[in-house]
Design an enzyme around this catalytic site. Structure first.
Site, PDB file in Angstrom:
ATOM      1  CE1 TYR A   1      -3.797   2.288   0.214  1.00  0.00           C
ATOM      2  CE2 TYR A   1      -2.543   3.364   1.952  1.00  0.00           C
ATOM      3  CZ  TYR A   1      -3.589   3.366   1.050  1.00  0.00           C
ATOM      4  OH  TYR A   1      -4.428   4.444   0.976  1.00  0.00           O
TER       5      TYR A   1
ATOM      6  CG  HIS B   1      -7.359   4.945  -1.075  1.00  0.00           C
ATOM      7  ND1 HIS B   1      -6.765   3.967  -0.306  1.00  0.00           N
ATOM      8  CD2 HIS B   1      -8.630   4.541  -1.293  1.00  0.00           C
ATOM      9  CE1 HIS B   1      -7.649   3.015  -0.077  1.00  0.00           C
ATOM     10  NE2 HIS B   1      -8.785   3.334  -0.652  1.00  0.00           N
TER      11      HIS B   1
END
Length: 150
Positions: free
Chosen positions: A69, A107
Site C-alpha cells: 500500500y 488511494h
C-alpha cells in the site's frame, strides 16, 4: 541530477512534515510520522536542505491478498515533470518485489486528475471510488487504484 532517496530520520523528519503540509490536502498524524522514522519503506529526497519528495509504503492484507500500500507519494510542485515521481514509483516496484508481493494499491483524491493520469500512464487501474475516504478535506472521496506487477 537529484539526490538519492534517503531514509526518514530525526534529522529530516521536520523537512518531510513541511513538504507534506505543502503538497497534500490531508494532515498526517504523529503516528504516521513515527512509523516513517527509520523505516526502509519510507524515503525522502533532500535537495538544497529541503525535502522535495516522499514515498512511504506499508505491506497490508486486503481481503485474502497481501499488497504493498502506498501511504504517501508526492513531489514538490516545482519539481514535477522532472522524473522524480517515476523514481519514486521505481522504488515502490522494487520494494514490492523485495517483499514478494505482486500488487500495489493506493488511494488518490477524486479531484487530483494530474495524479490519476500519472498513475494510469504507469499501469494503475481505477478499481472503485470510495465515498468519504478523507475526513478533513474536500472532496472527501478517493479513487482506489491498483497495479499488478508482472
Amino acid at each position: 541530477m537529484f539526490a538519492d532517496l534517503t531514509q526518514i530520520d530525526d534529522f529530516n523528519i521536520g523537512k518531510v512534515k513541511t513538504l507534506n503540509q505543502g503538497i497534500f490536502p490531508v494532515s498526517y498524524s504523529p503516528t504516521f510520522y513515527q512509523e516513517c522514522m527509520d523505516n526502509d519503506l519510507c524515503q525522502t529526497i533532500i535537495q538544497h536542505g529541503e525535502a522535495v519528495a516522499i514515498v512511504c509504503l506499508k505491506p497490508e492484507i486486503v481481503g485474502c491478498a497481501k499488497v504493498m500500500y502506498v501511504r504517501s507519494l508526492g513531489v514538490s510542485p516545482l519539481l514535477r515533470e522532472s522524473g522524480i515521481g517515476s523514481r519514486l514509483l521505481h522504488f515502490v516496484e522494487m520494494k514490492t518485489r523485495e517483499y514478494k508481493l505482486d500488487k500495489i494499491m493506493l488511494h488518490v483524491q477524486v479531484s487530483n486528475q494530474i495524479a490519476i493520469d500519472f498513475y494510469q500512464r504507469r499501469g494503475f487501474v481505477l478499481v472503485e471510488t470510495v465515498k468519504n475516504y478523507y475526513r478533513r478535506c474536500l472532496p472527501a472521496d478517493a479513487h482506489l487504484m491498483i497495479r499488478r506487477l508482472q
